[in-house]
Design a protein around this motif. Sequence first.
Motif, short mmCIF file in Angstrom:
data_model
loop_
_atom_site.label_atom_id
_atom_site.label_comp_id
_atom_site.label_asym_id
_atom_site.label_seq_id
_atom_site.Cartn_x
_atom_site.Cartn_y
_atom_site.Cartn_z
N LEU A 78 0.83 -1.21 0.00
CA LEU A 78 0.00 0.00 0.00
C LEU A 78 0.86 1.25 0.00
CD1 LEU A 78 -2.76 -1.06 2.55
CD2 LEU A 78 -3.00 -0.85 0.07
N ARG A 79 1.90 1.27 0.83
CA ARG A 79 2.82 2.41 0.87
C ARG A 79 3.44 2.66 -0.49
NH1 ARG A 79 7.65 0.70 3.53
NH2 ARG A 79 8.06 0.07 1.39
N ASP A 80 3.89 1.59 -1.14
CA ASP A 80 4.52 1.72 -2.46
C ASP A 80 3.53 2.25 -3.51
OD1 ASP A 80 6.80 0.78 -1.23
OD2 ASP A 80 6.70 -1.22 -2.14
N GLU A 103 0.15 1.92 11.87
CA GLU A 103 0.22 1.34 10.53
C GLU A 103 -0.16 2.36 9.45
OE1 GLU A 103 -0.96 -3.22 10.80
OE2 GLU A 103 -2.36 -1.94 11.94
N TYR A 104 -0.93 3.38 9.83
CA TYR A 104 -1.31 4.42 8.87
C TYR A 104 -0.18 5.42 8.63
CZ TYR A 104 -6.21 2.95 9.05
OH TYR A 104 -7.37 2.24 8.96
N ARG A 105 0.70 5.60 9.60
CA ARG A 105 1.73 6.63 9.50
C ARG A 105 2.59 6.53 8.24
NH1 ARG A 105 1.22 9.56 14.02
NH2 ARG A 105 0.66 8.49 15.94
N ALA A 109 2.87 9.33 5.33
CA ALA A 109 4.19 9.84 4.95
C ALA A 109 4.44 9.67 3.45
CB ALA A 109 5.28 9.14 5.75
N ALA A 110 3.86 8.63 2.86
CA ALA A 110 4.02 8.37 1.42
C ALA A 110 3.12 9.27 0.58
CB ALA A 110 3.73 6.91 1.11
#
Length: 126
Positions: A78-80, A103-105, A109-110
């Motif tokens: 998800l971050r990627d 886990e949302y941080r 940040a992304a």
Amino acid sequence: MTQQRFGKVIRLFAPLYLSNECINNCSYCGFSRDNAILRVTLSIEEVLREARELKQQGFRNILLVAGEHPKFVSNNYLRDCVAALHEEIPSVSLEVGPMEMEEYRPLVAAGADGLVVYRNLRAEYL
């Protein structure tokens, strides 16, 4: 208050389905694990291709949608996805399985700037 801060605006978003892989068996959901459907998780390149098509159609707000499956829809995945889209899409929101605050941080940040939480209310709660 909303009108004071944002004016008369309508904010439309387009869903971008990242994955229909899911470990849950919810009766109301098309991603339900017992549904006999082809399971697909998009690569980052496919996510970018889909987002660019939506952008060409005029969408500037994209909602990333995915089922809950830690193997296919990890926080890193998800971050990627968010990071890849952040450079091209002004607003990226999430509609994914519930997480803890920490886990949302990395997602924020992304570049994620919104969250949709789907809550199924059973008839006995209404």
